[in-house]
Write a protein that holds these residues in place. Sequence first.
Motif, PDB file in Angstrom:
ATOM      1  N   SER A 189     -23.486 -37.185   5.577  1.00 62.43           N
ATOM      2  CA  SER A 189     -24.912 -36.884   5.724  1.00 62.43           C
ATOM      3  C   SER A 189     -25.391 -37.252   7.115  1.00 62.43           C
ATOM      4  CB  SER A 189     -25.721 -37.613   4.648  1.00 62.43           C
ATOM      5  OG  SER A 189     -25.567 -39.002   4.791  1.00 62.43           O
ATOM      6  N   VAL A 202     -29.535 -36.618   5.069  1.00 65.53           N
ATOM      7  CA  VAL A 202     -29.499 -35.257   4.514  1.00 65.53           C
ATOM      8  C   VAL A 202     -28.048 -34.808   4.481  1.00 65.53           C
ATOM      9  CG1 VAL A 202     -30.233 -32.853   4.811  1.00 65.53           C
ATOM     10  CG2 VAL A 202     -31.795 -34.733   5.417  1.00 65.53           C
ATOM     11  N   LYS A 203     -27.633 -34.270   3.337  1.00 63.76           N
ATOM     12  CA  LYS A 203     -26.257 -33.780   3.172  1.00 63.76           C
ATOM     13  C   LYS A 203     -26.241 -32.290   3.500  1.00 63.76           C
ATOM     14  CE  LYS A 203     -22.028 -34.199   1.568  1.00 63.76           C
ATOM     15  NZ  LYS A 203     -21.013 -34.590   2.480  1.00 63.76           N
ATOM     16  N   TYR A 204     -25.416 -31.930   4.478  1.00 61.11           N
ATOM     17  CA  TYR A 204     -25.277 -30.529   4.885  1.00 61.11           C
ATOM     18  C   TYR A 204     -23.924 -30.021   4.408  1.00 61.11           C
ATOM     19  CZ  TYR A 204     -29.292 -31.387   7.856  1.00 61.11           C
ATOM     20  OH  TYR A 204     -30.541 -31.696   8.313  1.00 61.11           O
ATOM     21  N   PRO A 205     -23.821 -28.712   4.138  1.00 60.12           N
ATOM     22  CA  PRO A 205     -22.527 -28.182   3.687  1.00 60.12           C
ATOM     23  C   PRO A 205     -21.488 -28.295   4.803  1.00 60.12           C
ATOM     24  CG  PRO A 205     -24.076 -26.387   4.073  1.00 60.12           C
ATOM     25  CD  PRO A 205     -24.842 -27.671   4.230  1.00 60.12           C
ATOM     26  N   LYS A 206     -20.224 -28.543   4.409  1.00 60.48           N
ATOM     27  CA  LYS A 206     -19.154 -28.686   5.411  1.00 60.48           C
ATOM     28  C   LYS A 206     -18.941 -27.402   6.198  1.00 60.48           C
ATOM     29  CE  LYS A 206     -15.870 -31.672   5.361  1.00 60.48           C
ATOM     30  NZ  LYS A 206     -14.675 -32.433   5.185  1.00 60.48           N
ATOM     31  N   ILE A 263     -21.126 -25.564   7.473  1.00 57.34           N
ATOM     32  CA  ILE A 263     -22.345 -25.295   8.236  1.00 57.34           C
ATOM     33  C   ILE A 263     -22.038 -24.607   9.574  1.00 57.34           C
ATOM     34  CG2 ILE A 263     -22.435 -27.553   9.369  1.00 57.34           C
ATOM     35  CD1 ILE A 263     -25.489 -27.494   8.989  1.00 57.34           C
ATOM     36  N   TRP A 267     -24.559 -21.657  10.792  1.00 60.15           N
ATOM     37  CA  TRP A 267     -25.617 -21.969  11.745  1.00 60.15           C
ATOM     38  C   TRP A 267     -25.162 -21.692  13.176  1.00 60.15           C
ATOM     39  CZ3 TRP A 267     -28.986 -26.827  10.566  1.00 60.15           C
ATOM     40  CH2 TRP A 267     -29.439 -26.777   9.235  1.00 60.15           C
ATOM     41  N   GLU A 306     -29.158 -24.107  16.266  1.00 59.31           N
ATOM     42  CA  GLU A 306     -29.588 -24.745  15.025  1.00 59.31           C
ATOM     43  C   GLU A 306     -28.847 -26.071  14.791  1.00 59.31           C
ATOM     44  OE1 GLU A 306     -30.677 -20.996  12.143  1.00 59.31           O
ATOM     45  OE2 GLU A 306     -28.582 -21.218  12.769  1.00 59.31           O
ATOM     46  N   LEU A 307     -27.613 -26.140  15.266  1.00 62.95           N
ATOM     47  CA  LEU A 307     -26.798 -27.344  15.054  1.00 62.95           C
ATOM     48  C   LEU A 307     -27.197 -28.488  15.989  1.00 62.95           C
ATOM     49  CD1 LEU A 307     -23.322 -25.620  14.675  1.00 62.95           C
ATOM     50  CD2 LEU A 307     -24.601 -26.781  12.868  1.00 62.95           C
ATOM     51  N   LEU A 343     -29.344 -31.410  14.999  1.00 61.02           N
ATOM     52  CA  LEU A 343     -28.690 -32.305  14.039  1.00 61.02           C
ATOM     53  C   LEU A 343     -27.690 -33.230  14.731  1.00 61.02           C
ATOM     54  CD1 LEU A 343     -27.889 -29.824  11.129  1.00 61.02           C
ATOM     55  CD2 LEU A 343     -29.855 -31.359  11.366  1.00 61.02           C
TER      56      LEU A 343
END
Length: 166
Positions: free
Chosen positions: A17, A21-25, A27, A31, A35-36, A39
């Motif tokens: 996370s 926030v947990k994002y899908p692996k 991603i 994205w 967008e990345l 994060l």
Amino acid sequence: MLYKIEGTKAVMWDGGSINDVKYPKNIAALWSDEELAPLGLYRPVAADAVPAGMVATELQVQVINGVVTEVNITQPIVINAGQVKAEAGRRIELLFPAWKQRNMNAAATSLLMTRVAGGSWTAEEQAQADALTAAWALVSSIRTASDVLEAMDPIPLDYSNDEYWM
């Protein structure tokens, strides 16, 4: 793969996370870089080409001027005597394939046995002996070129170039 910057190091993101926030692996497939980035996740910039005369031994991901970058760890290409010998063998095989070498050896043995038995050669046998001598001269010149290359330090990267074998 995505990386985070931790201090001065690029660390592969393990899917954990981010800010709770947990994002899908996967991603990275979903994205864009824009967008990345908020994060703190980055795709590495591709490594530069490996310079001539060098070989990449490892690919590392580093932070360079704040950018996550692939870096080739390189070392000089070293040509060894075995590679030169293999090139000599290849050149000899091109001129005289193995089957032809066997036939030439058999012919030379036959000619030799004629002389050992006290006989003399016919004109045809003399021509055959002359052709075998000329063939051996070609093989010897390749072997000599190989010896010269093997003695070089370092052996040139372009050791297979015809200029070394003429």
